[in-house]
Design a protein around this motif. Sequence first.
Motif, PDB file in Angstrom:
ATOM      1  N   GLN A   1       1.465 -13.834   2.292  1.00 17.81           N
ATOM      2  CA  GLN A   1       0.062 -13.795   2.678  1.00 17.81           C
ATOM      3  C   GLN A   1      -0.768 -13.313   1.489  1.00 17.81           C
ATOM      4  OE1 GLN A   1      -0.681 -12.190   6.755  1.00 17.81           O
ATOM      5  NE2 GLN A   1       1.462 -11.582   6.638  1.00 17.81           N
ATOM      6  N   VAL A   2      -0.264 -12.280   0.873  1.00 15.82           N
ATOM      7  CA  VAL A   2      -0.842 -11.767  -0.364  1.00 15.82           C
ATOM      8  C   VAL A   2       0.316 -11.331  -1.246  1.00 15.82           C
ATOM      9  CG1 VAL A   2      -2.954 -10.935   0.747  1.00 15.82           C
ATOM     10  CG2 VAL A   2      -1.010  -9.382   0.479  1.00 15.82           C
ATOM     11  N   LEU A   3       0.015 -11.028  -2.471  1.00 15.71           N
ATOM     12  CA  LEU A   3       0.999 -10.446  -3.365  1.00 15.71           C
ATOM     13  C   LEU A   3       0.307  -9.226  -3.977  1.00 15.71           C
ATOM     14  CD1 LEU A   3       3.319 -12.446  -5.712  1.00 15.71           C
ATOM     15  CD2 LEU A   3       2.381 -10.266  -6.412  1.00 15.71           C
ATOM     16  N   GLN A   4       0.619  -8.062  -3.430  1.00 19.50           N
ATOM     17  CA  GLN A   4      -0.059  -6.835  -3.834  1.00 19.50           C
ATOM     18  C   GLN A   4       0.945  -5.896  -4.487  1.00 19.50           C
ATOM     19  OE1 GLN A   4      -2.377  -4.993  -0.760  1.00 19.50           O
ATOM     20  NE2 GLN A   4      -3.326  -3.530  -2.141  1.00 19.50           N
ATOM     21  N   PHE A   5       0.625  -5.472  -5.685  1.00 21.04           N
ATOM     22  CA  PHE A   5       1.499  -4.566  -6.427  1.00 21.04           C
ATOM     23  C   PHE A   5       1.208  -3.136  -6.005  1.00 21.04           C
ATOM     24  CE2 PHE A   5       1.294  -8.471  -8.705  1.00 21.04           C
ATOM     25  CZ  PHE A   5       2.546  -8.629  -9.268  1.00 21.04           C
ATOM     26  N   VAL A   6       2.272  -2.402  -5.662  1.00 19.12           N
ATOM     27  CA  VAL A   6       2.147  -1.044  -5.125  1.00 19.12           C
ATOM     28  C   VAL A   6       2.473  -0.048  -6.230  1.00 19.12           C
ATOM     29  CG1 VAL A   6       2.912   0.564  -3.344  1.00 19.12           C
ATOM     30  CG2 VAL A   6       2.852  -1.908  -2.859  1.00 19.12           C
ATOM     31  N   PRO A   7       1.493   0.746  -6.678  1.00 16.08           N
ATOM     32  CA  PRO A   7       1.771   1.708  -7.747  1.00 16.08           C
ATOM     33  C   PRO A   7       2.515   2.927  -7.224  1.00 16.08           C
ATOM     34  CG  PRO A   7      -0.516   1.885  -7.056  1.00 16.08           C
ATOM     35  CD  PRO A   7       0.076   0.737  -6.280  1.00 16.08           C
ATOM     36  N   ASP A   8       3.400   3.480  -8.048  1.00 13.41           N
ATOM     37  CA  ASP A   8       4.054   4.728  -7.676  1.00 13.41           C
ATOM     38  C   ASP A   8       3.248   5.902  -8.230  1.00 13.41           C
ATOM     39  OD1 ASP A   8       4.603   4.901 -10.395  1.00 13.41           O
ATOM     40  OD2 ASP A   8       6.731   4.412 -10.171  1.00 13.41           O
ATOM     41  N   ALA A   9       3.806   7.104  -8.149  1.00 18.42           N
ATOM     42  CA  ALA A   9       3.071   8.297  -8.585  1.00 18.42           C
ATOM     43  C   ALA A   9       2.748   8.266 -10.072  1.00 18.42           C
ATOM     44  CB  ALA A   9       3.884   9.550  -8.251  1.00 18.42           C
ATOM     45  N   HIS A  10       3.473   7.470 -10.838  1.00 19.48           N
ATOM     46  CA  HIS A  10       3.250   7.391 -12.281  1.00 19.48           C
ATOM     47  C   HIS A  10       2.399   6.185 -12.671  1.00 19.48           C
ATOM     48  CE1 HIS A  10       6.246  10.555 -12.670  1.00 19.48           C
ATOM     49  NE2 HIS A  10       7.067   9.836 -11.930  1.00 19.48           N
ATOM     50  N   GLY A  11       1.953   5.422 -11.662  1.00 23.23           N
ATOM     51  CA  GLY A  11       1.103   4.276 -11.947  1.00 23.23           C
ATOM     52  C   GLY A  11       1.838   3.011 -12.313  1.00 23.23           C
ATOM     53  N   THR A  12       3.167   3.021 -12.215  1.00 22.06           N
ATOM     54  CA  THR A  12       3.937   1.809 -12.485  1.00 22.06           C
ATOM     55  C   THR A  12       4.173   1.056 -11.176  1.00 22.06           C
ATOM     56  OG1 THR A  12       6.015   3.048 -12.276  1.00 22.06           O
ATOM     57  CG2 THR A  12       5.071   2.813 -14.480  1.00 22.06           C
ATOM     58  N   PHE A  13       4.450  -0.228 -11.298  1.00 23.28           N
ATOM     59  CA  PHE A  13       4.557  -1.085 -10.122  1.00 23.28           C
ATOM     60  C   PHE A  13       6.016  -1.442  -9.871  1.00 23.28           C
ATOM     61  CE2 PHE A  13       0.399  -1.874 -12.075  1.00 23.28           C
ATOM     62  CZ  PHE A  13      -0.426  -1.474 -11.028  1.00 23.28           C
ATOM     63  N   ASP A  14       6.659  -0.682  -8.992  1.00 22.27           N
ATOM     64  CA  ASP A  14       8.050  -0.933  -8.661  1.00 22.27           C
ATOM     65  C   ASP A  14       8.216  -1.739  -7.382  1.00 22.27           C
ATOM     66  OD1 ASP A  14       9.167   0.237 -10.870  1.00 22.27           O
ATOM     67  OD2 ASP A  14       9.403   2.205  -9.944  1.00 22.27           O
ATOM     68  N   HIS A  15       7.112  -2.004  -6.685  1.00 20.13           N
ATOM     69  CA  HIS A  15       7.176  -2.776  -5.440  1.00 20.13           C
ATOM     70  C   HIS A  15       5.998  -3.745  -5.372  1.00 20.13           C
ATOM     71  CE1 HIS A  15       9.447   0.913  -4.383  1.00 20.13           C
ATOM     72  NE2 HIS A  15      10.163   0.094  -3.617  1.00 20.13           N
ATOM     73  N   ILE A  16       6.223  -4.831  -4.647  1.00 23.03           N
ATOM     74  CA  ILE A  16       5.107  -5.655  -4.210  1.00 23.03           C
ATOM     75  C   ILE A  16       5.158  -5.746  -2.684  1.00 23.03           C
ATOM     76  CG2 ILE A  16       4.836  -7.003  -6.323  1.00 23.03           C
ATOM     77  CD1 ILE A  16       6.334  -9.279  -4.992  1.00 23.03           C
ATOM     78  N   TRP A  17       3.994  -5.980  -2.121  1.00 19.84           N
ATOM     79  CA  TRP A  17       3.797  -6.047  -0.674  1.00 19.84           C
ATOM     80  C   TRP A  17       3.262  -7.438  -0.354  1.00 19.84           C
ATOM     81  CZ3 TRP A  17       4.380  -3.768   3.951  1.00 19.84           C
ATOM     82  CH2 TRP A  17       3.452  -3.981   4.967  1.00 19.84           C
ATOM     83  N   ASN A  18       3.871  -8.105   0.629  1.00 18.55           N
ATOM     84  CA  ASN A  18       3.456  -9.476   0.940  1.00 18.55           C
ATOM     85  C   ASN A  18       2.634  -9.589   2.219  1.00 18.55           C
ATOM     86  OD1 ASN A  18       5.324  -9.211   2.993  1.00 18.55           O
ATOM     87  ND2 ASN A  18       6.614 -10.910   2.365  1.00 18.55           N
ATOM     88  N   GLY A  19       2.071  -8.467   2.661  1.00 14.11           N
ATOM     89  CA  GLY A  19       1.295  -8.462   3.893  1.00 14.11           C
ATOM     90  C   GLY A  19       2.088  -8.013   5.091  1.00 14.11           C
ATOM     91  N   ARG A  20       3.414  -7.898   4.923  1.00 16.31           N
ATOM     92  CA  ARG A  20       4.282  -7.486   6.028  1.00 16.31           C
ATOM     93  C   ARG A  20       5.473  -6.667   5.560  1.00 16.31           C
ATOM     94  NH1 ARG A  20       5.794  -9.170  11.274  1.00 16.31           N
ATOM     95  NH2 ARG A  20       8.045  -9.207  11.655  1.00 16.31           N
ATOM     96  N   ASN A  21       6.044  -7.065   4.411  1.00 10.49           N
ATOM     97  CA  ASN A  21       7.264  -6.426   3.933  1.00 10.49           C
ATOM     98  C   ASN A  21       7.159  -6.041   2.469  1.00 10.49           C
ATOM     99  OD1 ASN A  21       8.457  -8.985   5.827  1.00 10.49           O
ATOM    100  ND2 ASN A  21       9.069  -6.925   6.403  1.00 10.49           N
ATOM    101  N   LEU A  22       8.049  -5.118   2.068  1.00 11.07           N
ATOM    102  CA  LEU A  22       8.164  -4.721   0.669  1.00 11.07           C
ATOM    103  C   LEU A  22       9.206  -5.562  -0.050  1.00 11.07           C
ATOM    104  CD1 LEU A  22       8.289  -0.814   0.856  1.00 11.07           C
ATOM    105  CD2 LEU A  22       6.457  -2.185  -0.157  1.00 11.07           C
ATOM    106  N   LEU A  23       8.979  -5.765  -1.326  1.00  8.10           N
ATOM    107  CA  LEU A  23       9.988  -6.300  -2.236  1.00  8.10           C
ATOM    108  C   LEU A  23      10.079  -5.324  -3.398  1.00  8.10           C
ATOM    109  CD1 LEU A  23       8.427  -8.899  -0.875  1.00  8.10           C
ATOM    110  CD2 LEU A  23       9.889 -10.172  -2.451  1.00  8.10           C
ATOM    111  N   ARG A  24      11.285  -5.024  -3.843  1.00  7.68           N
ATOM    112  CA  ARG A  24      11.480  -4.040  -4.899  1.00  7.68           C
ATOM    113  C   ARG A  24      11.684  -4.752  -6.237  1.00  7.68           C
ATOM    114  NH1 ARG A  24      15.501  -4.702  -1.608  1.00  7.68           N
ATOM    115  NH2 ARG A  24      17.458  -5.498  -2.436  1.00  7.68           N
TER     116      ARG A  24
END
Length: 421
Positions: free
Chosen positions: A392-415
């Motif tokens: 649905q979307v491809l949203q990069f999820v930042p961690d506490a250090h500002g790096t992107f270890d996950h993406i979110w597709n509107g429903r689930n995480l991908l690592r």
Amino acid sequence: MTTLHRSQDRIEWADISKRLPSAAPRKGELILGFTNGQERHFAVVGSSGLNMQAAGTQLTRIGCAVKLFTASLMDLCVRRGDVSWEDRAQRFFTARLPVDMTIRQLLDHTHSLDDSLLPGAPRLADDKLDVAELCNRLGAMPPLSTPGKLCSYGNAGCWLAGGVLERIHGKCYGELLSEQLLRPLNFTAHMPAGASTICPSVAEELDLRACDILSFLELCFQQEGRDAPFNPRALMRDPIALPGWSPSEQGTCIGWKSFGCGWFGHNSHLPGHITVIRVNPESRTGLLLYGSEATLAAFTRTFATMLPEFSLSRLPRTLDPARLATVRLSEYEGSFANAALRVVVRSIDGTLHYQAVENHVRSAETHSAPQPLIAAENHMFLPAARPFAPLQVLQFVPDAHGTFDHIWNGRNLLRRQRIST
């Protein structure tokens, strides 16, 4: 049009009914049920009305909304002292769980388990859940994140929660559901394949009368307390925000989804059946919308027309050229995956592109050319081509250090996939 976004506003049937579209679905029926704790109403979308008794006794498939009942059964155990929300789930199993998580995390979708390729939970000969085999299958997939950190919607948490309930009571989940919730509340349930087949996450073949679902929502209107046999309202405290944008929901609670502005509920879309449940405890409003799969387009349009304040999220804003020029595309590049889906992201000629490969599909279509992405706010990118399932979307999820270890597709995480050296 009266605005319904304030959680404390009392909502009347007259206001909702005048929002119903005049056009009826071409196939099947689309029925709306309403309660405010004092009166109930039913209507067929596109019709002048339906006999309340006939509509109220019509059966609707519960589907994924059974998670609300699983959470209530666990809440009964908590209030009896059999378990606490912060107990480690491992306490109830001899089989080693893939990660160390709490009972609460099983039911709020922060357990981190990746069940994206599992079609269902295995069972033993006595119809109980086969937790050992389930753990073997889940353990073959790396966890999506640290338990308690990020939500990712799935079934594994409720499967294991059902296993905990079975360990506590010594009975299969369907029997517990019948004995401890459906019968005490005088609900009429239809289980064509028998109670032993009922799944704690997707229910399989479990139908309830529309009036009984409204009765369950009315339990949410009572003030929190330990005297009531069931207290769903207590499970709605402190919603956990989703990792990113979603078309409708904003967060998760114990068993329930949060839609913002005081609204909670669940959605279920099974072959041939669609059910949407919403409740606002503060305004004492419960809604049930259900119909056949053939009415899906009308179903979506009707709900958005009736209550757009809480049924649809604002669409992400795309970046203007000036802001786009400041985006460092290299930060987003990489390969991200869960068991079912792998997404490769790379920059081509100054534009971010993606390739999505569904791991359970083996066809030439899964190896298509990279597709362009449109940059939007909050590290979000929108596939330029529609339809763009499974994204649905491809949203990069930042961690506490500002790096992107996950993406979110509107429903689930991908690592993010690390490259071995």
